[in-house]
Design a protein around this motif. Structure first.
Motif, PDB file in Angstrom:
ATOM      1  N   LEU A  88       1.040  -3.006   3.236  1.00  0.00           N
ATOM      2  CA  LEU A  88       2.158  -3.029   2.297  1.00  0.00           C
ATOM      3  C   LEU A  88       3.047  -1.805   2.456  1.00  0.00           C
ATOM      4  O   LEU A  88       4.281  -1.911   2.472  1.00  0.00           O
ATOM      5  N   LEU A  89       2.429  -0.620   2.569  1.00  0.00           N
ATOM      6  CA  LEU A  89       3.175   0.640   2.516  1.00  0.00           C
ATOM      7  C   LEU A  89       3.692   1.100   3.867  1.00  0.00           C
ATOM      8  O   LEU A  89       4.522   2.013   3.926  1.00  0.00           O
ATOM      9  N   THR A  90       3.234   0.480   4.947  1.00  0.00           N
ATOM     10  CA  THR A  90       3.696   0.895   6.283  1.00  0.00           C
ATOM     11  C   THR A  90       4.308  -0.283   7.042  1.00  0.00           C
ATOM     12  O   THR A  90       5.521  -0.441   7.091  1.00  0.00           O
ATOM     13  N   ALA A  91       3.468  -1.150   7.605  1.00  0.00           N
ATOM     14  CA  ALA A  91       3.970  -2.214   8.480  1.00  0.00           C
ATOM     15  C   ALA A  91       4.939  -3.156   7.776  1.00  0.00           C
ATOM     16  O   ALA A  91       5.902  -3.640   8.377  1.00  0.00           O
ATOM     17  N   ARG A  92       4.711  -3.432   6.487  1.00  0.00           N
ATOM     18  CA  ARG A  92       5.542  -4.391   5.760  1.00  0.00           C
ATOM     19  C   ARG A  92       6.506  -3.723   4.782  1.00  0.00           C
ATOM     20  O   ARG A  92       7.124  -4.413   3.962  1.00  0.00           O
ATOM     21  N   HIS A  93       6.659  -2.423   4.850  1.00  0.00           N
ATOM     22  CA  HIS A  93       7.454  -1.739   3.822  1.00  0.00           C
ATOM     23  C   HIS A  93       8.901  -2.228   3.783  1.00  0.00           C
ATOM     24  O   HIS A  93       9.551  -2.201   2.735  1.00  0.00           O
ATOM     25  N   GLY A  94       9.414  -2.725   4.901  1.00  0.00           N
ATOM     26  CA  GLY A  94      10.785  -3.224   4.931  1.00  0.00           C
ATOM     27  C   GLY A  94      10.979  -4.539   4.178  1.00  0.00           C
ATOM     28  O   GLY A  94      12.117  -4.944   3.917  1.00  0.00           O
ATOM     29  N   ASP A  95       9.871  -5.187   3.819  1.00  0.00           N
ATOM     30  CA  ASP A  95       9.954  -6.448   3.075  1.00  0.00           C
ATOM     31  C   ASP A  95       9.970  -6.228   1.564  1.00  0.00           C
ATOM     32  O   ASP A  95       9.981  -7.209   0.802  1.00  0.00           O
ATOM     33  N   TYR A  96       9.941  -4.968   1.145  1.00  0.00           N
ATOM     34  CA  TYR A  96       9.810  -4.670  -0.280  1.00  0.00           C
ATOM     35  C   TYR A  96      10.800  -3.593  -0.720  1.00  0.00           C
ATOM     36  O   TYR A  96      11.284  -2.798   0.084  1.00  0.00           O
ATOM     37  N   ARG A  97      11.075  -3.586  -1.999  1.00  0.00           N
ATOM     38  CA  ARG A  97      11.770  -2.483  -2.641  1.00  0.00           C
ATOM     39  C   ARG A  97      10.878  -1.970  -3.766  1.00  0.00           C
ATOM     40  O   ARG A  97       9.787  -2.519  -4.001  1.00  0.00           O
ATOM     41  N   LYS A  98      11.318  -0.915  -4.472  1.00  0.00           N
ATOM     42  CA  LYS A  98      10.536  -0.411  -5.587  1.00  0.00           C
ATOM     43  C   LYS A  98      10.424  -1.494  -6.665  1.00  0.00           C
ATOM     44  O   LYS A  98      11.335  -2.299  -6.856  1.00  0.00           O
ATOM     45  N   ASP A  99       9.317  -1.492  -7.381  1.00  0.00           N
ATOM     46  CA  ASP A  99       9.071  -2.517  -8.377  1.00  0.00           C
ATOM     47  C   ASP A  99       9.928  -2.304  -9.625  1.00  0.00           C
ATOM     48  O   ASP A  99      10.586  -1.270  -9.781  1.00  0.00           O
ATOM     49  N   PHE A 100       9.893  -3.298 -10.506  1.00  0.00           N
ATOM     50  CA  PHE A 100      10.724  -3.259 -11.710  1.00  0.00           C
ATOM     51  C   PHE A 100      10.423  -2.032 -12.565  1.00  0.00           C
ATOM     52  O   PHE A 100      11.342  -1.388 -13.091  1.00  0.00           O
ATOM     53  N   ALA A 101       9.142  -1.701 -12.734  1.00  0.00           N
ATOM     54  CA  ALA A 101       8.772  -0.560 -13.583  1.00  0.00           C
ATOM     55  C   ALA A 101       9.366   0.741 -13.048  1.00  0.00           C
ATOM     56  O   ALA A 101       9.902   1.550 -13.810  1.00  0.00           O
ATOM     57  N   THR A 102       9.281   0.946 -11.733  1.00  0.00           N
ATOM     58  CA  THR A 102       9.839   2.170 -11.148  1.00  0.00           C
ATOM     59  C   THR A 102      11.352   2.191 -11.289  1.00  0.00           C
ATOM     60  O   THR A 102      11.946   3.238 -11.568  1.00  0.00           O
ATOM     61  N   ARG A 103      11.987   1.035 -11.111  1.00  0.00           N
ATOM     62  CA  ARG A 103      13.434   0.997 -11.246  1.00  0.00           C
ATOM     63  C   ARG A 103      13.879   1.312 -12.671  1.00  0.00           C
ATOM     64  O   ARG A 103      14.980   1.828 -12.892  1.00  0.00           O
ATOM     65  N   THR A 104      13.010   1.033 -13.645  1.00  0.00           N
ATOM     66  CA  THR A 104      13.320   1.375 -15.026  1.00  0.00           C
ATOM     67  C   THR A 104      13.510   2.879 -15.189  1.00  0.00           C
ATOM     68  O   THR A 104      14.300   3.341 -16.017  1.00  0.00           O
TER      69      THR A 104
END
Length: 465
Positions: free
Chosen positions: A77-93
């Motif tokens: 999740l945090l390395t190979a696939r990190h480009g498929d994700y953004r920060k989650d809703f809680a962090t964006r809050t």
């Protein structure tokens, strides 16, 4: 896929997301469902892992939340696939309070900011901040000497300390000037509490709604903005060269383009560094003192190491390499009570993790607390054993089994700063004080923005002659 027999039985009766085991519903709106207290989410995630396996769909009615507790899946999740994700809703809050800093920004803007800010966090630069940390700690401990007859709320004291350190190291500001620093610190604390409460609210009122809590939040934000912009402008006008983080950020440039931060970008990074640094390090120090108070042999071992290296002198940055057991104590405390108890991401497209399909929009949480308490990784995982962080033992473990500061491209930029801060402060505390908990029981952690003590952490201190 690791999955217990219980998990297999459970998934026959509960809905699943493309093979991901579904947890029993925890939503209070669902009749007969067990309730889940927001402050106990770290424990709930651990229970899910132990009964259902490495990946769990929380089975919530209004959003898709997937929790992973596997080093392999966390790495992907945090390395190979990190480009498929953004920060989650809680962090964006958090951006309501912190702005568009390194913690909350995304994409090319984040990458540019990271390049500009990175030089300020080189170990050679951080070494210049050690004396400021020592000065702030010495001031607090001098206050303790006059108050040592009364029990102290160590959690509160550690947050006072890390706020003072943040003021000195970020702005070169004297936190003893309560008339100026007090309102700033109070406003920041109030707003971070507001955000923390918002995390745990099922129904979140729109931020533009003029209710009392919102009006108070934005009034505090205006105060904080005025103060930080004033710090920035005063420093620019004075032309003073200072070995604090603001000075380093003002001088930092993008190595590729030569670009520097705008005042707004500086404001957002300063707010992020101040708030995040105070919260995580304050909790980390409090938890470490709790464990040392409960384990006399380790407290004495740390004190003996500090005395052999420092005698009665203040620690310097270069002394830390000669205090390995002190570091192990901090690391073990952050394993058992990680201030950053989870890492959140949101899938921006349909993607995969291991053999699982993750749909666009799903919130995916790495349960750091679960990773740190896995019995197949850590022997006697519930026990406080600093020896497990010796060089020999650390070399045996997979990198993604211990993530107190995250991992991958978005690993916390302040990790070395925080570790230095906690080690210096703890060395000075054990030099001058012995301490014990008022209660023999460990305090429970409460999951909010960070993992903090559920109640006051009262300690009795005795000054060492």
């Amino acid at each position: 896929m690791l999955q217990s027999a219980n998990a297999a039985n459970h998934t026959q009766h509960a809905p699943t997301l493309r093979g991901i085991p579904a947890a029993p519903s925890v939503h209070w709106l669902l009749k007969g469902a067990p309730s889940l207290k927001v402050g106990e989410m770290h424990q709930y995630f651990l229970q899910c892992h132990r009964s259902l396996g490495d990946i769990v769909d929380l089975n919530l009615p209004f959003s898709r939340v997937i929790v992973i507790g596997s080093p392999a899946l966390a790495k992907e999740l945090l390395t190979a696939r990190h480009g498929d994700y953004r920060k989650d809703f809680a962090t964006r809050t958090l951006s309501l309070a912190l702005g568009n800093g390194l913690l909350t920004s995304e994409g090319s803007f984040w990458a540019k900011q990271r390049r500009i800010a990175q030089p300020a966090f080189k170990k050679s630069h951080l070494a210049q901040l050690a004396n400021l940390m020592v000065e702030a700690t010495d001031a607090l401990l001098s206050q303790w000497e006059s108050r040592a007859s009364d029990p102290l709320n160590i959690s509160e004291e550690m947050h006072h300390l890390t706020a003072s350190i943040a003021a000195k190291t970020l702005f070169g500001y004297d936190p003893s000037d309560v008339s100026a620093f007090g309102p700033f610190s109070k406003a920041l604390h109030s707003n971070m509490t507001f955000i923390s409460n918002r995390f745990g609210s099922l129904v979140k009122a729109p931020s533009w709604l003029p209710i009392p809590s919102h009006l108070r939040f934005f009034k505090n934000q205006r105060l904080l903005d005025r103060q930080i912009f004033q710090f920035i402008e005063d420093r620019k006008q004075s032309g003073r060269q200072a070995a604090d983080l603001l000075g380093m950020l003002l001088e930092s440039k993008d190595e590729d383009t030569g670009a520097q931060m705008t005042p707004q970008q500086l404001r957002d990074e300063c707010m992020t560094l101040f708030a995040a640094g105070q919260e995580t390090s304050g909790n980390g120090l409090a938890w470490t003192m709790m464990y040392l108070a409960q384990h006399d042999q380790y407290r004495q071992q740390v004190r003996a190491e500090v005395k052999s290296v420092l005698a009665n002198a203040h620690p310097r940055y270069e002394d830390l390499q000669n205090l390995p057991f002190l570091k192990q104590v901090v690391e073990e405390s952050m394993r058992l009570r990680p201030p950053a108890w989870a890492i959140g991401r949101e899938a921006i497209r349909d993607t995969e993790l291991g053999e699982y399909r993750i749909p666009k929009g799903a919130q995916v949480l790495v349960s750091i607390y679960t990773l740190h308490l896995r019995g197949d990784i850590w022997e006697s995982p519930e026990n406080f054993q600093p020896e497990r962080f010796s060089k020999e033992e650390t070399a045996k473990r997979a990198r993604f089994s211990y993530l107190p500061f995250g991992a991958g491209p978005r690993m916390c930029i302040g990790n070395h700063f925080a570790m230095m801060e906690m080690q210096l402060a703890l060395a000075m505390i054990v030099q001058r004080f012995d301490f014990e908990m008022e209660s023999a029981h460990s305090l429970k952690g409460e999951t909010r923005i960070t993992l903090r003590p559920e109640t006051s952490m009262k300690m009795n201190l005795k000054q060492i002659a």
